[in-house]
Design an enzyme around this catalytic site. Sequence first.
Site, short mmCIF file in Angstrom:
data_model
loop_
_atom_site.label_atom_id
_atom_site.label_comp_id
_atom_site.label_asym_id
_atom_site.label_seq_id
_atom_site.Cartn_x
_atom_site.Cartn_y
_atom_site.Cartn_z
N GLU A 32 0.82 -1.21 0.00
CA GLU A 32 0.00 0.00 0.00
C GLU A 32 0.85 1.26 0.00
O GLU A 32 0.53 2.24 -0.68
CB GLU A 32 -0.96 0.01 1.20
CG GLU A 32 -2.07 -1.04 1.11
CD GLU A 32 -2.99 -0.83 -0.10
OE1 GLU A 32 -2.97 0.25 -0.70
OE2 GLU A 32 -3.70 -1.79 -0.44
N TYR A 115 -6.37 6.77 3.74
CA TYR A 115 -6.54 5.73 2.73
C TYR A 115 -5.81 4.45 3.12
O TYR A 115 -6.39 3.36 3.15
CB TYR A 115 -6.06 6.17 1.32
CG TYR A 115 -5.84 4.94 0.47
CD1 TYR A 115 -6.93 4.25 -0.04
CD2 TYR A 115 -4.57 4.39 0.30
CE1 TYR A 115 -6.76 3.05 -0.74
CE2 TYR A 115 -4.39 3.21 -0.39
CZ TYR A 115 -5.48 2.54 -0.90
OH TYR A 115 -5.32 1.35 -1.55
N ASP A 133 -9.86 5.75 -2.53
CA ASP A 133 -8.65 6.16 -3.22
C ASP A 133 -9.04 6.89 -4.50
O ASP A 133 -10.21 7.10 -4.77
CB ASP A 133 -7.76 4.95 -3.53
CG ASP A 133 -8.30 4.18 -4.72
OD1 ASP A 133 -9.54 4.09 -4.85
OD2 ASP A 133 -7.50 3.67 -5.52
#
Length: 305
Positions: A32, A115, A133
Amino acid sequence: MHHRITGWFAATARELPWREPDCSAWGVLVSEVMLQQTPVVRVLPVWQEWLERWPTPAGLAGEPAGEAVRSWGRLGYPRRALRLHAAAAAIVRDHGGTVPGTFAELLALPGVGSYTAAAVAAFAYGRRETVVDTNIRRVHARLFSGVALPSPSLSATEMRLAAELLPDDAGTSVRWNAAVMELGALVCTARAPKCTDCPVRDSCAWLAAGEPPPSYVPKGQAWHGTDRQVRGAVLAVLRLADSPVPPEMFQREPADLGFAAEGIGVPLAALHRLNSAAEQLERALAGLLGDGLAELHEGGYQLPA
DNA sequence: GAACCGTGGAA
DNA sequence: TTTCCAAGGTT
């Protein structure tokens, strides 16, 4: 709507290593962070190297921060590597070496914003989180709001919409988040969306409105001649250097440096080709020091030890 | 809210 | 060749 999008996802989703059931939460967190503003294809090889070298947060935390920056390679935004290293240290210090699973705990980690915290809680721990996102924002903008692009900054209205759309069941919500994100990445793209491949084109407000153009022009970031370009070029030198680089080496023609430029000649030449003013170079070096991406050792610059 | 922070591939 | 923009975060 949910059925069509998740059905499409089940049939066409990409096989990505961080989506495998046996991928650790640490692997998901690393992915991520690497994927923040960096395309999947460029992340893949670096992610593989990181997980082989540092299969746990403790592994990374046990090495100098500079090793994280060096192995970050050319993914861009190298402060992310620094923060991932700091996050690993925090995970060891505060969570016994295990990546935490709640949104609040994740959000407290360096380099983890709203996020990433939601994404790791959802994709690594199966929690029901509102993941938003840039892909999800764009899909929502077109599908429900009928506009070509979402506004420049995330609004509370968008978060409310995403929360309302989230399925009640945790497992279903995780698949929904991943599916909408994938739809935005593969079909509902920023430029030249592939609407003929879209499972919900019949319900799209933007298509129904006749594909109106964006109401504003996104202003691109300048690059040539900027401090960032110089910072990047300096850091490319430091990544390759195996000993501290004296400041004067950044100023001179690599050809004049002779054997002293051994190993770092190519990035040094690239830096020199920028022909940046001495003032700009100093600003870049000072910035790197201030951000902790570089440090001074015996009069030379190096990655943080 | 705005500015800043890298990099490379596609259009 | 230039422009766009990619699973954002921090200051």
